[in-house]
Scaffold this motif. Structure first.
Motif, PDB file in Angstrom:
ATOM      1  N   PRO A 204       0.805  -1.226   0.000  1.00  0.00           N
ATOM      2  CA  PRO A 204       0.000   0.000   0.000  1.00  0.00           C
ATOM      3  C   PRO A 204       0.838   1.276   0.000  1.00  0.00           C
ATOM      4  N   THR A 205       2.005   1.241   0.637  1.00  0.00           N
ATOM      5  CA  THR A 205       2.873   2.418   0.663  1.00  0.00           C
ATOM      6  C   THR A 205       3.401   2.724  -0.731  1.00  0.00           C
ATOM      7  N   ILE A 206       3.847   1.705  -1.449  1.00  0.00           N
ATOM      8  CA  ILE A 206       4.353   1.908  -2.807  1.00  0.00           C
ATOM      9  C   ILE A 206       3.229   2.406  -3.712  1.00  0.00           C
ATOM     10  N   GLU A 207       2.054   1.803  -3.597  1.00  0.00           N
ATOM     11  CA  GLU A 207       0.924   2.231  -4.433  1.00  0.00           C
ATOM     12  C   GLU A 207       0.563   3.686  -4.174  1.00  0.00           C
ATOM     13  N   SER A 208       0.602   4.083  -2.897  1.00  0.00           N
ATOM     14  CA  SER A 208       0.268   5.460  -2.548  1.00  0.00           C
ATOM     15  C   SER A 208       1.285   6.446  -3.128  1.00  0.00           C
ATOM     16  N   LYS A 209       2.549   6.059  -3.104  1.00  0.00           N
ATOM     17  CA  LYS A 209       3.607   6.973  -3.553  1.00  0.00           C
ATOM     18  C   LYS A 209       3.774   7.025  -5.066  1.00  0.00           C
ATOM     19  N   THR A 210       3.462   5.915  -5.735  1.00  0.00           N
ATOM     20  CA  THR A 210       3.723   5.847  -7.174  1.00  0.00           C
ATOM     21  C   THR A 210       2.469   5.831  -8.043  1.00  0.00           C
ATOM     22  N   GLY A 211       1.347   5.469  -7.451  1.00  0.00           N
ATOM     23  CA  GLY A 211       0.136   5.310  -8.250  1.00  0.00           C
ATOM     24  C   GLY A 211       0.129   4.036  -9.077  1.00  0.00           C
ATOM     25  N   LYS A 212       1.109   3.164  -8.842  1.00  0.00           N
ATOM     26  CA  LYS A 212       1.206   1.903  -9.579  1.00  0.00           C
ATOM     27  C   LYS A 212       0.746   0.741  -8.709  1.00  0.00           C
ATOM     28  N   LYS A 213       0.085  -0.225  -9.339  1.00  0.00           N
ATOM     29  CA  LYS A 213      -0.411  -1.385  -8.594  1.00  0.00           C
ATOM     30  C   LYS A 213       0.735  -2.323  -8.243  1.00  0.00           C
ATOM     31  N   VAL A 214       0.688  -2.836  -7.022  1.00  0.00           N
ATOM     32  CA  VAL A 214       1.697  -3.777  -6.541  1.00  0.00           C
ATOM     33  C   VAL A 214       1.044  -5.138  -6.289  1.00  0.00           C
ATOM     34  N   ASP A 215       1.676  -6.191  -6.770  1.00  0.00           N
ATOM     35  CA  ASP A 215       1.223  -7.555  -6.509  1.00  0.00           C
ATOM     36  C   ASP A 215       2.263  -8.262  -5.640  1.00  0.00           C
ATOM     37  N   HIS A 216       1.904  -9.435  -5.147  1.00  0.00           N
ATOM     38  CA  HIS A 216       2.825 -10.161  -4.282  1.00  0.00           C
ATOM     39  C   HIS A 216       2.560 -11.658  -4.341  1.00  0.00           C
ATOM     40  N   LEU A 217       3.551 -12.415  -3.902  1.00  0.00           N
ATOM     41  CA  LEU A 217       3.436 -13.855  -3.715  1.00  0.00           C
ATOM     42  C   LEU A 217       3.877 -14.162  -2.292  1.00  0.00           C
ATOM     43  N   LEU A 218       2.990 -14.721  -1.494  1.00  0.00           N
ATOM     44  CA  LEU A 218       3.316 -15.029  -0.106  1.00  0.00           C
ATOM     45  C   LEU A 218       4.211 -16.264  -0.004  1.00  0.00           C
ATOM     46  N   PHE A 219       5.210 -16.187   0.860  1.00  0.00           N
ATOM     47  CA  PHE A 219       5.989 -17.379   1.183  1.00  0.00           C
ATOM     48  C   PHE A 219       5.046 -18.478   1.673  1.00  0.00           C
ATOM     49  N   ALA A 220       4.074 -18.094   2.515  1.00  0.00           N
ATOM     50  CA  ALA A 220       3.173 -19.063   3.144  1.00  0.00           C
ATOM     51  C   ALA A 220       2.325 -19.819   2.137  1.00  0.00           C
ATOM     52  N   ASP A 221       2.065 -19.219   0.988  1.00  0.00           N
ATOM     53  CA  ASP A 221       1.259 -19.874  -0.040  1.00  0.00           C
ATOM     54  C   ASP A 221       2.107 -20.648  -1.033  1.00  0.00           C
ATOM     55  N   ASN A 222       3.422 -20.602  -0.829  1.00  0.00           N
ATOM     56  CA  ASN A 222       4.322 -21.219  -1.808  1.00  0.00           C
ATOM     57  C   ASN A 222       5.366 -22.117  -1.149  1.00  0.00           C
ATOM     58  N   GLY A 223       4.923 -22.833  -0.098  1.00  0.00           N
ATOM     59  CA  GLY A 223       5.760 -23.867   0.473  1.00  0.00           C
ATOM     60  C   GLY A 223       6.456 -23.538   1.775  1.00  0.00           C
ATOM     61  N   LEU A 224       6.413 -22.273   2.239  1.00  0.00           N
ATOM     62  CA  LEU A 224       7.095 -21.899   3.477  1.00  0.00           C
ATOM     63  C   LEU A 224       6.126 -21.144   4.388  1.00  0.00           C
ATOM     64  N   ASN A 225       5.335 -21.897   5.127  1.00  0.00           N
ATOM     65  CA  ASN A 225       4.320 -21.302   5.982  1.00  0.00           C
ATOM     66  C   ASN A 225       4.883 -21.007   7.368  1.00  0.00           C
ATOM     67  N   LEU A 226       5.553 -19.869   7.501  1.00  0.00           N
ATOM     68  CA  LEU A 226       6.142 -19.443   8.770  1.00  0.00           C
ATOM     69  C   LEU A 226       5.184 -18.513   9.511  1.00  0.00           C
ATOM     70  N   MET A 227       5.074 -18.680  10.824  1.00  0.00           N
ATOM     71  CA  MET A 227       4.265 -17.777  11.624  1.00  0.00           C
ATOM     72  C   MET A 227       4.859 -16.376  11.586  1.00  0.00           C
ATOM     73  N   GLY A 228       4.004 -15.373  11.812  1.00  0.00           N
ATOM     74  CA  GLY A 228       4.409 -13.984  11.691  1.00  0.00           C
ATOM     75  C   GLY A 228       4.640 -13.289  13.016  1.00  0.00           C
ATOM     76  N   LEU A 229       4.012 -12.136  13.189  1.00  0.00           N
ATOM     77  CA  LEU A 229       4.335 -11.257  14.311  1.00  0.00           C
ATOM     78  C   LEU A 229       3.440 -11.473  15.521  1.00  0.00           C
ATOM     79  N   GLY A 230       4.037 -11.236  16.694  1.00  0.00           N
ATOM     80  CA  GLY A 230       3.293 -11.376  17.933  1.00  0.00           C
ATOM     81  C   GLY A 230       4.018 -10.708  19.089  1.00  0.00           C
ATOM     82  N   ILE A 231       3.533 -10.975  20.283  1.00  0.00           N
ATOM     83  CA  ILE A 231       4.041 -10.316  21.498  1.00  0.00           C
ATOM     84  C   ILE A 231       5.215 -11.108  22.081  1.00  0.00           C
ATOM     85  N   VAL A 232       6.260 -10.383  22.431  1.00  0.00           N
ATOM     86  CA  VAL A 232       7.448 -10.975  23.046  1.00  0.00           C
ATOM     87  C   VAL A 232       7.642 -10.365  24.436  1.00  0.00           C
TER      88      VAL A 232
END
Length: 343
Positions: A204-232
């Motif tokens: 969203p930051t890149i889209e806001s600054k450039t007006g260009k659409k950004v796509d992505h591929l998640l690691f989690a959807d492509n064989g590496l399902n690692l847990m993300g952020l939480g409380i430490v």
């Protein structure tokens, strides 16, 4: 100047921001009136990075009084990467941290006295991001492309495993080493074809600054399902302030549960209370993109994990990212705090 509200200023805001006809004690936090009106304990909480939309629930929780209802006067500090946040928690520079799970595992295996008390982004946000006009539809489409990454972070370490899981060799892609703070600009300027990053923050930051659409591929959807952020929290805090940990986790669970139902209101709270945050419309999009990562259909409440989830992440890190002496989930995670429905 905007600032985090503490003490008397926070109390004034809580009254002013209550819905019409309600005060803070009548806003759905039953049974906590005496705590809400009594003295508060100042608690420091360091983010993984400078504020972006994923952090809106914490500011919303301050504004709505969820932390105050638990007797907490919350002070939020920006971070400079999950690894540094974890170190600050371990060294007692902050009471709680918001950090990614892979660097937490690495920190604990090197002897840092910290643990997770609940991962909220149960599906990790790690991704390969690119401008939509690159026409990248799968990991295999990265062949012959340049990909920017930051040495030392979990995405950089596991990128070869991501390639292998999709039938590719490291030599198929040119990895360009980049500072974390510069990746967005370098992608937007076309210096690389793609970057490794958190899609819900950077996209969203890149889209806001450039007006260009950004796509992505998640690691989690492509064989590496690692847990993300939480409380430490540090081992010392877990042993000496167990009651405070429980209160902080409960307030954070409620803050997330309510914020994802009301992303526009959460973004407004963050815009008012945070410093140097993105534009409000970007905050809304970032938080909206984060919501599916909570996986509430299975977790039922934010931050509630299972041993299987932890075991999968530990195994991936052990096999693909050099995690030594991996051990069991209990080495990294205290499961006694984040409960379904905040109970």
């Amino acid at each position: 100047m905007k600032r985090l509200l503490t003490g008397i200023a926070a109390a004034a805001l809580l009254v002013g921001c209550a819905p019409s006809g309600q005060n803070n004690e009548s806003s759905g936090n039953q049974g906590s009136d005496s705590t809400a009106s009594g003295p508060k304990e100042t608690v420091t909480f360091t983010l993984n990075w400078v504020p972006y939309g994923e952090h809106a629930p914490f500011y919303y929780g301050i504004q709505q009084g969820y932390y105050a209802d638990e007797g907490i006067d919350l002070k939020i500090e920006p971070g400079s990467g999950s690894g540094n946040t974890i170190k600050a928690v371990a060294q007692g520079q902050t009471q709680f941290g918001w950090a990614d799970t892979p660097p937490l595992l690495n920190a604990i295996t090197t002897g840092m006295p910290v643990k997770s008390v609940g991962v909220f982004l149960q599906k990790g946000p790690a991704s390969i991001e690119f401008l939509a006009d690159k026409n990248i539809k799968s990991i295999k489409d990265l062949k012959g492309k340049t990909v920017g990454g930051t040495p030392g972070d979990a995405m950089y370490a596991t990128f070869p495993a991501l390639l292998a899981a999709n039938g590719m060799q490291p030599s198929d892609v040119t990895v360009v080493n980049m500072d974390a703070a510069n990746k967005i600009a370098q992608l937007a300027e076309g210096q690389v074809d793609a970057i490794m990053g958190f899609f819900h923050d950077q996209g969203p930051t890149i889209e806001s600054k450039t007006g260009k659409k950004v796509d992505h591929l998640l690691f989690a959807d492509n064989g590496l399902n690692l847990m993300g952020l939480g409380i430490v929290a540090s081992d010392e805090t877990l042993s000496s302030k167990k009651d405070l940990v429980g209160k902080f986790v409960r307030a954070t669970q409620k803050s997330w549960a309510e914020a994802v139902k009301n992303p526009e209101d959460a973004a407004k709270a963050m815009a008012e209370l945070a410093e140097n945050e993105p534009p409000e419309e970007v905050l809304v999009k970032q938080l909206t993109l984060a919501e599916p990562l909570l996986e509430l259909d299975t977790a039922k409440s934010p931050g509630v994990n299972t041993e299987d989830q932890w075991s999968e992440t530990i195994e991936i890190m052990s096999t693909n990212a050099g995690l030594k002496d991996a051990g069991e989930p209990s080495k990294y995670w205290d499961s006694s705090f984040a409960k379904a429905d905040g109970s």
